[in-house]
Design a protein around this motif. Structure first.
Motif, short mmCIF file in Angstrom:
data_model
loop_
_atom_site.label_atom_id
_atom_site.label_comp_id
_atom_site.label_asym_id
_atom_site.label_seq_id
_atom_site.Cartn_x
_atom_site.Cartn_y
_atom_site.Cartn_z
N GLY A 1 31.29 16.76 -0.14
CA GLY A 1 31.37 15.54 0.67
C GLY A 1 30.36 15.48 1.76
O GLY A 1 29.11 15.99 1.42
N ALA A 2 30.63 14.73 2.65
CA ALA A 2 29.65 14.33 3.65
C ALA A 2 29.08 15.77 4.33
O ALA A 2 28.27 16.55 4.12
CB ALA A 2 29.87 13.29 4.77
N ALA A 3 30.09 16.03 5.37
CA ALA A 3 29.90 17.51 5.74
C ALA A 3 28.49 18.00 6.49
O ALA A 3 28.33 19.27 6.76
CB ALA A 3 30.48 18.58 4.85
N HIS A 4 27.57 16.96 6.54
CA HIS A 4 26.02 17.44 7.21
C HIS A 4 26.58 17.83 8.61
O HIS A 4 25.70 18.73 9.00
CB HIS A 4 25.57 15.98 7.15
N ASN A 5 27.55 17.32 9.14
CA ASN A 5 27.79 17.79 10.87
C ASN A 5 28.24 19.11 10.99
O ASN A 5 28.33 19.68 11.90
CB ASN A 5 28.74 16.77 11.51
N MET A 6 28.29 19.82 9.95
CA MET A 6 28.69 21.21 9.90
C MET A 6 27.52 22.19 9.69
O MET A 6 27.77 23.28 9.84
CB MET A 6 29.77 21.52 8.83
N LEU A 7 26.35 21.86 9.52
CA LEU A 7 25.18 22.35 9.68
C LEU A 7 24.96 23.52 10.68
O LEU A 7 24.68 24.70 10.26
CB LEU A 7 24.06 21.66 9.39
N ASP A 8 25.22 23.04 11.91
CA ASP A 8 25.27 23.93 12.75
C ASP A 8 26.05 25.19 12.99
O ASP A 8 25.72 26.29 13.37
CB ASP A 8 25.47 23.28 14.36
N GLN A 9 27.29 25.01 12.57
CA GLN A 9 28.23 26.05 12.04
C GLN A 9 27.84 26.99 11.12
O GLN A 9 28.06 28.12 11.14
CB GLN A 9 29.49 25.38 12.04
N ALA A 10 27.18 26.38 10.02
CA ALA A 10 26.89 27.12 9.09
C ALA A 10 25.74 28.17 9.36
O ALA A 10 25.73 29.36 9.07
CB ALA A 10 26.43 26.35 7.80
N ILE A 11 24.83 27.42 10.15
CA ILE A 11 23.86 28.42 10.75
C ILE A 11 24.35 29.53 11.64
O ILE A 11 24.10 30.81 11.77
CB ILE A 11 22.71 27.57 11.69
N GLY A 12 25.44 29.15 12.55
CA GLY A 12 25.99 30.25 13.33
C GLY A 12 26.73 31.16 12.48
O GLY A 12 26.93 32.15 13.01
#
Length: 255
Positions: free
Chosen positions: A181-192
């Motif tokens: 889906g959209a989920a682009h706002n989870m990039l920071d958490q993926a990096i973490g």
């Protein structure tokens, strides 16, 4: 031979339990959104409850429609006018129930969007990340897919849609994170969580800069393209469980 039927309320209860609806915080009501006839012998599944999907379901004489993107989103205009009125009118005129399952379908460990995307892309899951463990972590389980360019081609082949790659095409793939889906706002958490590549459906302008600055590759693979598989699997589960007829309708969407 008589057609097998399941009651609307029995189906709703089964899905509430299977998808653990009560434990998920969401932006819309999950479950029965528009009430139709009491008995269901044929369901249609699709990603979004558009008029095109409703018309296809009517053509198939469906008793219920099940989607990932339903109606009544938080913050939307509450009035039943315009396209919302036309959609709901079609359902009521034809006595068809509409069920919608958003985040609970994303999160399900077997038939959810993230789980099914992993199957399609041969991603081996090793963990989760983000709020409510919505995002998935793992690695690519295809030996010849080594670089981001390889992964871009692999995704395009499997999904039938060329993704947008942000990052160095020759960068080696390490830990992979994904959320449909959209989920682009989870990039920071993926990096973490230690990922060096993140796949989702969409990307926004500021996230391009974040990905570049973090040295993390981002593949925007298509919102619709990444979310076709969970709702289809849900329909197949219902058909198996209750012996009723199921049709998955893929309404083309380039986003």
């Amino acid at each position: 031979m008589s057609k097998k039927l399941v009651s609307r309320d029995q189906l709703a209860k089964f899905l509430e339990t299977e998808l653990q609806v009560a434990r998920v915080r969401d932006y819309c009501p999950n479950g029965l959104q528009v009430e139709g006839r009491n008995e269901i012998g044929c369901i249609v599944t699709g990603v979004t409850a558009s008029i095109a999907l409703l018309e296809a379901a009517i053509e198939l004489r469906a008793d219920a429609i099940m989607v990932h993107h339903g109606y009544f989103w938080r913050g939307e205009d509450m009035r039943v006018i315009g396209h919302k009125q036309r959609r709901i009118k079609l359902l009521l005129q034809n006595d068809i129930s509409l069920f919608g399952y958003h985040l609970p379908l994303d999160m399900h460990p077997r038939i959810g969007n993230n789980a099914r995307l992993a199957q399609v892309l041969s991603l081996r899951a090793t963990g989760r990340f983000g709020d409510d463990d919505l995002g998935w972590l793992g690695e690519i389980d295809v030996p010849e897919v080594v670089t981001m360019s390889d992964l871009e081609h692999h995704v395009a082949t499997r999904l039938g849609r060329k993704p947008l790659l942000i990052g160095d095409p020759m960068q080696k793939i390490g830990k992979v994170a994904w959320c449909t889906g959209a989920a682009h706002n989870m990039l920071d958490q993926a990096i973490g969580a230690g990922a060096n590549v993140y796949l989702s459906g969409e990307i926004s302008e500021p996230i391009v800069h974040l990905a570049r600055e973090a040295g993390v590759a981002y593949l925007a693979c298509g919102h619709h393209a990444t979310e076709r598989y969970g709702i289809k699997a849900l329909g197949e589960l219902i058909a198996q469980e209750f012996g009723i007829e199921h049709h998955f309708i893929d309404i083309d969407n380039p986003v």
